[in-house]
Design an enzyme around this catalytic site. Structure first.
Site, PDB file in Angstrom:
ATOM      1  N   CYS A   5     -28.808  -7.705  12.827  1.00 52.22           N
ATOM      2  CA  CYS A   5     -30.118  -7.041  12.888  1.00 52.22           C
ATOM      3  C   CYS A   5     -31.158  -7.858  12.133  1.00 52.22           C
ATOM      4  O   CYS A   5     -32.262  -8.075  12.623  1.00 52.22           O
ATOM      5  CB  CYS A   5     -30.039  -5.647  12.264  1.00 52.22           C
ATOM      6  SG  CYS A   5     -29.872  -4.314  13.455  1.00 52.22           S
ATOM      7  N   CYS A  20       0.855  -1.204   0.000  1.00 51.26           N
ATOM      8  CA  CYS A  20       0.000   0.000   0.000  1.00 51.26           C
ATOM      9  C   CYS A  20       0.883   1.244   0.000  1.00 51.26           C
ATOM     10  O   CYS A  20       0.623   2.219  -0.716  1.00 51.26           O
ATOM     11  CB  CYS A  20      -0.894   0.019   1.234  1.00 51.26           C
ATOM     12  SG  CYS A  20      -1.852  -1.463   1.532  1.00 51.26           S
ATOM     13  N   CYS A  59     -35.962  -1.449   9.188  1.00 52.94           N
ATOM     14  CA  CYS A  59     -34.893  -0.784   9.947  1.00 52.94           C
ATOM     15  C   CYS A  59     -35.450   0.466  10.628  1.00 52.94           C
ATOM     16  O   CYS A  59     -35.190   0.732  11.807  1.00 52.94           O
ATOM     17  CB  CYS A  59     -33.754  -0.363   9.020  1.00 52.94           C
ATOM     18  SG  CYS A  59     -33.150  -1.609   7.876  1.00 52.94           S
ATOM     19  N   CYS A  82      -8.123  -2.072  -4.734  1.00 55.94           N
ATOM     20  CA  CYS A  82      -6.703  -1.705  -4.778  1.00 55.94           C
ATOM     21  C   CYS A  82      -5.831  -2.956  -4.826  1.00 55.94           C
ATOM     22  O   CYS A  82      -4.879  -3.036  -5.608  1.00 55.94           O
ATOM     23  CB  CYS A  82      -6.343  -0.894  -3.528  1.00 55.94           C
ATOM     24  SG  CYS A  82      -5.819   0.783  -3.877  1.00 55.94           S
ATOM     25  N   CYS A  92       2.398   3.092  -3.193  1.00 53.55           N
ATOM     26  CA  CYS A  92       1.600   4.092  -3.920  1.00 53.55           C
ATOM     27  C   CYS A  92       1.185   5.260  -3.016  1.00 53.55           C
ATOM     28  O   CYS A  92       1.238   6.408  -3.414  1.00 53.55           O
ATOM     29  CB  CYS A  92       0.337   3.467  -4.501  1.00 53.55           C
ATOM     30  SG  CYS A  92       0.644   2.298  -5.835  1.00 53.55           S
ATOM     31  N   HIS A  93       0.740   4.926  -1.802  1.00 50.19           N
ATOM     32  CA  HIS A  93       0.112   5.946  -0.948  1.00 50.19           C
ATOM     33  C   HIS A  93       1.090   6.651  -0.014  1.00 50.19           C
ATOM     34  O   HIS A  93       0.738   7.676   0.570  1.00 50.19           O
ATOM     35  CB  HIS A  93      -0.991   5.302  -0.086  1.00 50.19           C
ATOM     36  CG  HIS A  93      -2.168   4.804  -0.868  1.00 50.19           C
ATOM     37  ND1 HIS A  93      -3.128   5.638  -1.388  1.00 50.19           N
ATOM     38  CD2 HIS A  93      -2.538   3.545  -1.226  1.00 50.19           C
ATOM     39  CE1 HIS A  93      -4.053   4.914  -2.025  1.00 50.19           C
ATOM     40  NE2 HIS A  93      -3.703   3.647  -1.943  1.00 50.19           N
ATOM     41  N   ARG A 127     -22.997  -6.250  11.501  1.00 50.75           N
ATOM     42  CA  ARG A 127     -24.050  -5.754  12.402  1.00 50.75           C
ATOM     43  C   ARG A 127     -25.417  -5.826  11.726  1.00 50.75           C
ATOM     44  O   ARG A 127     -26.422  -6.163  12.350  1.00 50.75           O
ATOM     45  CB  ARG A 127     -23.732  -4.323  12.840  1.00 50.75           C
ATOM     46  CG  ARG A 127     -24.682  -3.792  13.901  1.00 50.75           C
ATOM     47  CD  ARG A 127     -24.478  -4.506  15.233  1.00 50.75           C
ATOM     48  NE  ARG A 127     -25.563  -4.259  16.184  1.00 50.75           N
ATOM     49  CZ  ARG A 127     -26.689  -4.981  16.238  1.00 50.75           C
ATOM     50  NH1 ARG A 127     -26.908  -5.974  15.390  1.00 50.75           N
ATOM     51  NH2 ARG A 127     -27.608  -4.705  17.138  1.00 50.75           N
ATOM     52  N   CYS A 133     -37.388   0.606  14.158  1.00 53.56           N
ATOM     53  CA  CYS A 133     -36.619   0.716  15.406  1.00 53.56           C
ATOM     54  C   CYS A 133     -35.770   1.982  15.429  1.00 53.56           C
ATOM     55  O   CYS A 133     -35.752   2.701  16.418  1.00 53.56           O
ATOM     56  CB  CYS A 133     -35.700  -0.498  15.576  1.00 53.56           C
ATOM     57  SG  CYS A 133     -36.588  -2.019  16.010  1.00 53.56           S
ATOM     58  N   HIS A 134     -35.037   2.241  14.342  1.00 52.17           N
ATOM     59  CA  HIS A 134     -33.972   3.242  14.393  1.00 52.17           C
ATOM     60  C   HIS A 134     -34.412   4.660  14.037  1.00 52.17           C
ATOM     61  O   HIS A 134     -33.640   5.598  14.166  1.00 52.17           O
ATOM     62  CB  HIS A 134     -32.803   2.803  13.513  1.00 52.17           C
ATOM     63  CG  HIS A 134     -32.182   1.520  13.979  1.00 52.17           C
ATOM     64  ND1 HIS A 134     -31.581   1.407  15.218  1.00 52.17           N
ATOM     65  CD2 HIS A 134     -32.094   0.297  13.407  1.00 52.17           C
ATOM     66  CE1 HIS A 134     -31.134   0.163  15.368  1.00 52.17           C
ATOM     67  NE2 HIS A 134     -31.437  -0.535  14.296  1.00 52.17           N
TER      68      HIS A 134
END
Lengths: 165, 269
Positions: free
Chosen positions: B230, B85, B185, B122, B88-89, B226, B188-189
């Protein structure tokens, strides 16, 4: 005669619904909304306005079993959303209404529709339909074709709720 | 629900218009003001104090075990191109701010990507290396290392142009009920956020702290993990991690989180 058992709001768009609907009219009750509902694999029932008058089973509900089902997190799991007069259980939810005294406020027939398919009464309700197999999407494979509670279990929970005077 | 939803939209736009939304006028009174933006607030605000304490101390936060390994990977050559990585970075700090814009459409390929997918892109195109697997320690660690460079900077998702269809797809998913429990979703949220389901206070489901160290998992975990949890909770089939559905939802909720600071790696119970 109006047939409105499974009403979906915009938020719950109608998908391929396998529910068999057979409308009934009774002489002299033209103003009452009657609908016969039978989801795949389940007992048929008749919605009469805001009620399901007839019990789903011949055996009467058992309040003691109903209380256990009400509490059990894998069955009714009712305390997730509702507060109820069960002080021995910690942490009651408050998403739905407090159920203290619900047995005085509602008849068994009214409670039956709210348990079986609350959305038939209030399309915007978040309350799951506890006796329904049709019109749902992305259901986990283990639960496809199964209601949250069986017919006798629904009657048992109703019997328990009736004791909350 | 509609009013609240668009109230949120209006508040978000207002927050985005202000130069420093995270430090509103009541900042002096509210020590958590940095974790709020308009009506939006991070799970940090409602989190338990012990989780916050761990999150606030990088020496205590177990996520940094993954971050440290990812920092080694950053400078390790891999793949047929024999590049790392860093080749390049340069220093990973060069990616400061980059993660605030993801998910977005990749300029080079025209493909829509979140940070995980960009890292794997990448690896495949630049390094000739195999992509990291979903939820692998390598992908969690590298994603966290990259997002860490933007920590404290406001989420800033572009939902115009080619990103718009992903936003709309995610919004539709978010407001569509599913599972045996037939919940969306948003039920609840949005509709019930702040209410209690037993001992759990319903959060706004904000994505700004992911990957997060979740006590329940005893490890670092991704936003898509997550979401799978849910879906399982509402007895819905879990969908593919890094698949189109959850990528779309990530876009919608990342837009909703606009103005909230990147908190990666957060700590939650």
């Amino acid at each position: 005669m109006t047939v409105t058992p499974h009403t979906f709001g915009l938020r719950r768009p109608m998908i391929a619904c396998a529910t068999a609907l057979v409308g009934l009219t009774l002489a002299g009750t033209a103003s009452a909304e009657m609908a016969r509902v039978q989801d795949p694999g389940l007992q048929p029932y008749t919605i009469n306005g805001a009620e399901i008058s007839e019990p789903l089973t011949a055996e009467p509900g058992d309040a003691k079993r109903g209380k256990a089902l009400f509490i059990n997190r894998k069955m009714g799991n009712c305390l997730t959303c509702h507060t109820a007069p069960i002080p021995e259980e910690d942490f009651h939810g408050n998403v739905g209404p407090d159920l203290a005294g619900v047995g005085s406020r509602m008849t068994a027939a009214e409670l039956r529709l709210r348990l079986v398919d609350a959305k038939a009464l209030l399309p915007e309700s978040l309350m799951p339909s506890f006796y329904r197999t049709a019109g749902l999407r992305q259901v986990k494979k283990d639960f496809v074709g199964k209601p949250i509670l069986k017919a006798q279990e629904i009657e048992d929970v109703i019997a328990y709720l009736q004791t909350l005077k | 629900m509609g009013a609240k939803r668009f109230g949120g939209l209006a508040a978000t736009i207002l927050a985005m218009t202000l130069a420093v939304p995270a430090f509103a006028s009541d900042a002096k009174d509210d020590p958590l003001a940095a974790y709020r933006s308009g009506e939006m607030y991070s799970g940090y605000v409602t989190g338990d104090p012990s989780s916050r304490e761990i999150q606030d101390d990088d020496m205590m936060n177990p996520s940094f075990l993954w971050v440290d390994k990812a920092a080694e990977l950053w400078t390790t050559a891999d793949g047929t191109a024999g590049k790392s990585c860093a080749d390049c970075h340069g220093d990973v700090e060069s990616l400061k701010g980059a993660a605030t814009k993801y998910p977005t459409t990749d300029a080079a390929t025209g493909k829509f990507m979140n940070v995980e997918l960009k890292i794997n892109d990448c690896r495949e195109r630049q390094m000739g290396a195999a992509p990291f697997k979903f939820e692998s320690d390598e992908l969690l660690g590298m994603t966290t290392l990259v997002k860490l460079q933007s920590r404290g900077m406001p989420m800033n998702i572009d939902i115009t142009g080619p990103n718009e269809k992903w936003f709309k797809k995610g919004e539709e998913f978010y407001f569509t009920s599913r599972g045996q429990l037939d919940l969306a979703c948003a039920d609840c949220h949005i509709t019930n956020e702040g209410m209690y389901m037993r001992a759990e206070k319903l959060s706004q489901g904000q994505p700004n702290g992911f990957p997060t160290y979740r006590m329940k998992w005893q490890k670092l975990g991704s936003l898509h993990r997550r979401m799978r949890g849910c879906n399982d909770n509402i007895r819905a089939e879990k969908l593919k991690g890094l698949g189109e559905d959850y990528l779309a939802v990530e876009t919608y909720i990342s837009w909703r989180a606009s103005g909230l600071p990147v908190e990666t790696p957060s700590v939650r119970k």
